[in-house]
Design a protein around this motif. Structure first.
Motif, PDB file in Angstrom:
ATOM      1  N   ILE A   1      15.228 -14.852   7.019  1.00 20.87           N
ATOM      2  CA  ILE A   1      15.033 -13.460   7.430  1.00 20.87           C
ATOM      3  C   ILE A   1      14.776 -13.423   8.929  1.00 20.87           C
ATOM      4  O   ILE A   1      13.941 -14.175   9.441  1.00 20.87           O
ATOM      5  CB  ILE A   1      13.848 -12.816   6.668  1.00 20.87           C
ATOM      6  N   ASP A   2      15.485 -12.548   9.657  1.00 10.01           N
ATOM      7  CA  ASP A   2      15.347 -12.533  11.111  1.00 10.01           C
ATOM      8  C   ASP A   2      15.229 -11.141  11.719  1.00 10.01           C
ATOM      9  O   ASP A   2      15.392 -10.972  12.927  1.00 10.01           O
ATOM     10  CB  ASP A   2      16.515 -13.273  11.760  1.00 10.01           C
ATOM     11  N   ASP A   3      14.928 -10.122  10.894  1.00  9.56           N
ATOM     12  CA  ASP A   3      14.785  -8.787  11.476  1.00  9.56           C
ATOM     13  C   ASP A   3      13.799  -7.952  10.673  1.00  9.56           C
ATOM     14  O   ASP A   3      13.328  -8.366   9.612  1.00  9.56           O
ATOM     15  CB  ASP A   3      16.139  -8.086  11.575  1.00  9.56           C
ATOM     16  N   LEU A   4      13.487  -6.758  11.217  1.00  6.27           N
ATOM     17  CA  LEU A   4      12.501  -5.865  10.593  1.00  6.27           C
ATOM     18  C   LEU A   4      13.089  -4.464  10.424  1.00  6.27           C
ATOM     19  O   LEU A   4      12.713  -3.516  11.116  1.00  6.27           O
ATOM     20  CB  LEU A   4      11.239  -5.783  11.465  1.00  6.27           C
ATOM     21  N   PRO A   5      14.013  -4.293   9.498  1.00  6.54           N
ATOM     22  CA  PRO A   5      14.581  -2.959   9.264  1.00  6.54           C
ATOM     23  C   PRO A   5      13.565  -2.059   8.571  1.00  6.54           C
ATOM     24  O   PRO A   5      12.550  -2.541   8.046  1.00  6.54           O
ATOM     25  CB  PRO A   5      15.760  -3.263   8.335  1.00  6.54           C
ATOM     26  N   SER A   6      13.842  -0.775   8.561  1.00  3.74           N
ATOM     27  CA  SER A   6      13.039   0.116   7.716  1.00  3.74           C
ATOM     28  C   SER A   6      13.441  -0.150   6.269  1.00  3.74           C
ATOM     29  O   SER A   6      14.479  -0.770   5.999  1.00  3.74           O
ATOM     30  CB  SER A   6      13.313   1.575   8.078  1.00  3.74           C
ATOM     31  N   CYS A   7      12.639   0.321   5.338  1.00  2.11           N
ATOM     32  CA  CYS A   7      12.998   0.147   3.925  1.00  2.11           C
ATOM     33  C   CYS A   7      14.326   0.831   3.620  1.00  2.11           C
ATOM     34  O   CYS A   7      15.145   0.293   2.873  1.00  2.11           O
ATOM     35  CB  CYS A   7      11.896   0.710   3.026  1.00  2.11           C
TER      36      CYS A   7
ATOM     37  N   GLY B   1       0.819  -1.199   0.000  1.00  2.00           N
ATOM     38  CA  GLY B   1       0.000   0.000   0.000  1.00  2.00           C
ATOM     39  C   GLY B   1       0.854   1.250   0.000  1.00  2.00           C
ATOM     40  O   GLY B   1       2.088   1.162  -0.111  1.00  2.00           O
ATOM     41  N   PRO B   2       0.243   2.422   0.144  1.00  2.00           N
ATOM     42  CA  PRO B   2       0.990   3.681   0.045  1.00  2.00           C
ATOM     43  C   PRO B   2       2.174   3.797   0.996  1.00  2.00           C
ATOM     44  O   PRO B   2       3.220   4.327   0.623  1.00  2.00           O
ATOM     45  CB  PRO B   2      -0.078   4.735   0.343  1.00  2.00           C
ATOM     46  N   ARG B   3       2.032   3.310   2.246  1.00  2.00           N
ATOM     47  CA  ARG B   3       3.119   3.482   3.205  1.00  2.00           C
ATOM     48  C   ARG B   3       4.363   2.706   2.793  1.00  2.00           C
ATOM     49  O   ARG B   3       5.478   3.249   2.767  1.00  2.00           O
ATOM     50  CB  ARG B   3       2.676   3.043   4.604  1.00  2.00           C
ATOM     51  N   LEU B   4       4.194   1.427   2.459  1.00  2.00           N
ATOM     52  CA  LEU B   4       5.344   0.609   2.065  1.00  2.00           C
ATOM     53  C   LEU B   4       5.920   1.084   0.741  1.00  2.00           C
ATOM     54  O   LEU B   4       7.149   1.168   0.582  1.00  2.00           O
ATOM     55  CB  LEU B   4       4.931  -0.858   1.954  1.00  2.00           C
ATOM     56  N   VAL B   5       5.065   1.398  -0.211  1.00  2.00           N
ATOM     57  CA  VAL B   5       5.533   1.802  -1.540  1.00  2.00           C
ATOM     58  C   VAL B   5       6.311   3.113  -1.471  1.00  2.00           C
ATOM     59  O   VAL B   5       7.384   3.244  -2.082  1.00  2.00           O
ATOM     60  CB  VAL B   5       4.345   1.922  -2.515  1.00  2.00           C
TER      61      VAL B   5
ATOM     62  N   THR C   1       8.684 -10.872   0.004  1.00  2.00           N
ATOM     63  CA  THR C   1       8.731 -11.229   1.420  1.00  2.00           C
ATOM     64  C   THR C   1       9.686 -10.339   2.209  1.00  2.00           C
ATOM     65  O   THR C   1       9.388  -9.931   3.329  1.00  2.00           O
ATOM     66  CB  THR C   1       9.160 -12.702   1.580  1.00  2.00           C
ATOM     67  N   ARG C   2      10.846 -10.007   1.625  1.00  2.00           N
ATOM     68  CA  ARG C   2      11.817  -9.191   2.350  1.00  2.00           C
ATOM     69  C   ARG C   2      11.251  -7.805   2.653  1.00  2.00           C
ATOM     70  O   ARG C   2      11.494  -7.258   3.747  1.00  2.00           O
ATOM     71  CB  ARG C   2      13.104  -9.092   1.531  1.00  2.00           C
ATOM     72  N   PHE C   3      10.467  -7.232   1.733  1.00  2.00           N
ATOM     73  CA  PHE C   3       9.855  -5.928   2.007  1.00  2.00           C
ATOM     74  C   PHE C   3       8.632  -6.059   2.909  1.00  2.00           C
ATOM     75  O   PHE C   3       8.317  -5.134   3.666  1.00  2.00           O
ATOM     76  CB  PHE C   3       9.477  -5.227   0.701  1.00  2.00           C
ATOM     77  N   LEU C   4       7.935  -7.193   2.839  1.00  2.00           N
ATOM     78  CA  LEU C   4       6.830  -7.425   3.775  1.00  2.00           C
ATOM     79  C   LEU C   4       7.359  -7.391   5.198  1.00  2.00           C
ATOM     80  O   LEU C   4       6.713  -6.846   6.103  1.00  2.00           O
ATOM     81  CB  LEU C   4       6.181  -8.778   3.474  1.00  2.00           C
ATOM     82  N   LEU C   5       8.559  -7.950   5.401  1.00  2.00           N
ATOM     83  CA  LEU C   5       9.161  -8.004   6.730  1.00  2.00           C
ATOM     84  C   LEU C   5      10.080  -6.810   6.960  1.00  2.00           C
ATOM     85  O   LEU C   5      11.291  -6.926   7.122  1.00  2.00           O
ATOM     86  CB  LEU C   5       9.899  -9.328   6.908  1.00  2.00           C
ATOM     87  N   THR C   6       9.470  -5.626   6.923  1.00  2.00           N
ATOM     88  CA  THR C   6      10.151  -4.378   7.271  1.00  2.00           C
ATOM     89  C   THR C   6       9.293  -3.601   8.256  1.00  2.00           C
ATOM     90  O   THR C   6       8.102  -3.887   8.420  1.00  2.00           O
ATOM     91  CB  THR C   6      10.402  -3.481   6.040  1.00  2.00           C
ATOM     92  N   ALA C   7       9.902  -2.622   8.884  1.00  2.55           N
ATOM     93  CA  ALA C   7       9.157  -1.789   9.825  1.00  2.55           C
ATOM     94  C   ALA C   7       8.104  -0.942   9.113  1.00  2.55           C
ATOM     95  O   ALA C   7       7.128  -0.508   9.740  1.00  2.55           O
ATOM     96  CB  ALA C   7      10.136  -0.885  10.586  1.00  2.55           C
ATOM     97  N   ASP C   8       8.280  -0.698   7.812  1.00  3.62           N
ATOM     98  CA  ASP C   8       7.338   0.132   7.058  1.00  3.62           C
ATOM     99  C   ASP C   8       6.140  -0.651   6.541  1.00  3.62           C
ATOM    100  O   ASP C   8       5.177  -0.074   6.048  1.00  3.62           O
ATOM    101  CB  ASP C   8       8.059   0.786   5.877  1.00  3.62           C
ATOM    102  N   SER C   9       6.190  -1.963   6.628  1.00  2.00           N
ATOM    103  CA  SER C   9       5.072  -2.801   6.201  1.00  2.00           C
ATOM    104  C   SER C   9       3.928  -2.676   7.200  1.00  2.00           C
ATOM    105  O   SER C   9       4.139  -2.619   8.417  1.00  2.00           O
ATOM    106  CB  SER C   9       5.526  -4.263   6.113  1.00  2.00           C
ATOM    107  N   THR C  10       2.691  -2.646   6.699  1.00  2.00           N
ATOM    108  CA  THR C  10       1.515  -2.514   7.575  1.00  2.00           C
ATOM    109  C   THR C  10       1.000  -3.858   8.087  1.00  2.00           C
ATOM    110  O   THR C  10      -0.008  -3.903   8.793  1.00  2.00           O
ATOM    111  CB  THR C  10       0.373  -1.803   6.831  1.00  2.00           C
ATOM    112  N   VAL C  11       1.655  -4.945   7.756  1.00  2.00           N
ATOM    113  CA  VAL C  11       1.265  -6.249   8.281  1.00  2.00           C
ATOM    114  C   VAL C  11       1.371  -6.213   9.808  1.00  2.00           C
ATOM    115  O   VAL C  11       2.345  -5.695  10.360  1.00  2.00           O
ATOM    116  CB  VAL C  11       2.178  -7.354   7.702  1.00  2.00           C
ATOM    117  N   PRO C  12       0.366  -6.729  10.531  1.00  2.00           N
ATOM    118  CA  PRO C  12       0.395  -6.683  11.999  1.00  2.00           C
ATOM    119  C   PRO C  12       1.670  -7.297  12.577  1.00  2.00           C
ATOM    120  O   PRO C  12       2.189  -8.293  12.060  1.00  2.00           O
ATOM    121  CB  PRO C  12      -0.846  -7.505  12.395  1.00  2.00           C
TER     122      PRO C  12
END
Length: 366
Positions: A338-344, A42-46, A209-220
């Motif tokens: 993958i073991d962390d949640l960096p920002s994009c 969505g807009p935030r991740l993109v 998947t790597r971008f899904l697992l970032t701090a900017d992803s809106t996934v709970p």
């Protein structure tokens, strides 16, 4: 076509700008694409991906037409960097979505299925870069002949619908077959992978998947934690979600789907079709038209067409509502490493630093 572009002449040492045919084509800093994932991109991740120097891609299939225009405008309000929109070429309202892309000045249109020659021509005539996703060499050759500007090729390691051929085998086949930039997807998450893809002749990498697992992803956060806890053996391929191979995390819900009979699967699909119609603002007649297009384009049975309604709603349950007990979690095999949640921004910079270090450590010829 692909490779390091200007980087090759520098010997691939630290400090290279990693200019490739992809970066030049779409005007991004780095040869990295954040792929269009339904309910996730969505807009935030993109906007975060785009601002970090990658190509962020909005997933429009899970948006209504009005939501798409609003999402495009939100990304534009957050960043001036180029970004794209992913479309379903077989959707009945594809022309309306293309119109939005053109009117709003979106840089890239990507497609999960091959767009028609006419659709490619319309987009290119308006200055939009067209990048279809393909899963076989012959598909790449077809869209290249129709005028596509680049292709994204996904190997079997990728999340979502996938084939049997690994990226390391499929990618060089496609690179050798077409004279347009090739983006490699399936199994990428770090700078070593980027260097490997470029060495194969790709012009960049695509990562979901790597971008899904970032701090900017809106996934709970609780859902992200389940992804992070998974090993490579916790990712499986099932056809029980929508009748086609789909790579998922191995969960109780996936197990239930695997055990369910055909009648129960179809009943669930009918309920999900009704729910998705409400979510997307799509009429029943439009859904039937889309089903006919899917059936023709992929030679699916009617059962498979109906089961396709399962995918967006089962994904929404997990990726939006956090209900992994009643939803599914699309996942590339790379989830297990993958073991962390960096920002994009942190992720992209890390990948580029790793790529430079990897190049520096390679044996020098001569």
């Amino acid at each position: 076509m692909g490779g390091f572009g200007g980087a090759a002449s520098t010997g691939g040492v630290a400090g290279t700008d990693f200019s490739t045919p992809l970066t030049k084509l779409v005007g991004i800093r780095y040869p990295i694409v954040q792929t269009g994932m339904g309910w996730v991109a969505g807009p935030r991740l993109v906007s975060a991906s785009a601002a970090a120097g990658a190509l962020g891609v909005l997933a429009s299939a899970t948006m209504s037409v009005d939501q798409l225009r609003s999402a495009v405008r939100e990304v534009k309000s957050r960043t001036n960097a180029p970004f794209g929109v992913n479309l379903r070429a077989d959707a009945g309202d594809a022309p309306e979505r293309v119109k939005i892309i053109i009117e709003e000045g979106v840089k890239v249109a990507s497609f999960a299925l091959a767009p028609s020659r006419e659709l490619i021509a319309r987009l290119k005539g308006a200055g939009v870069v067209v990048i279809p996703s393909i899963g076989a060499r012959r598909h790449a050759e077809k869209v290249a002949a129709w005028g596509a500007d680049a292709v994204m090729v996904q190997g079997g390691e990728g999340g979502g619908h996938t084939g049997d051929v690994a990226t390391s085998v499929l990618l060089p086949q496609v690179v050798d077959a077409v004279d347009i930039p090739v983006v490699a997807a399936g199994g990428f998450h770090d700078g070593r992978g980027l260097v490997a893809a470029l060495a194969y002749g790709a012009a960049g990498i695509g990562m979901g998947t790597r971008f899904l697992l970032t701090a900017d992803s809106t996934v709970p956060d609780a859902v992200k934690a389940k992804y992070l806890a998974a090993t490579v053996k916790d990712v499986t391929v099932t056809t029980k979600v929508d009748g086609l191979p789909h790579r998922m995390l191995r969960t109780d819900m996936v197990g239930e789907l695997e055990r369910s009979g055909h009648a129960a699967s179809l009943l669930r699909a009918v309920r999900h079709a009704a729910a998705f119609r409400r979510e997307s603002g799509t009429s029943w007649s439009a859904m039937i038209r889309d089903g006919l297009a899917m059936k023709h384009g992929r030679e699916l049975t009617w059962s498979q067409v109906l089961l396709a309604a399962n995918t967006p709603m089962l994904l929404r349950a997990s990726l939006v509502e956090g209900r992994t007990d009643i939803g599914v979690m699309a996942a590339g095999q790379v989830t297990g490493v993958i073991d962390d949640l960096p920002s994009c921004a942190e992720l992209v910079e890390r990948i580029m630093d790793e790529a430079r270090s990897t190049l520096k450590g390679l044996p020098q010829g001569g």
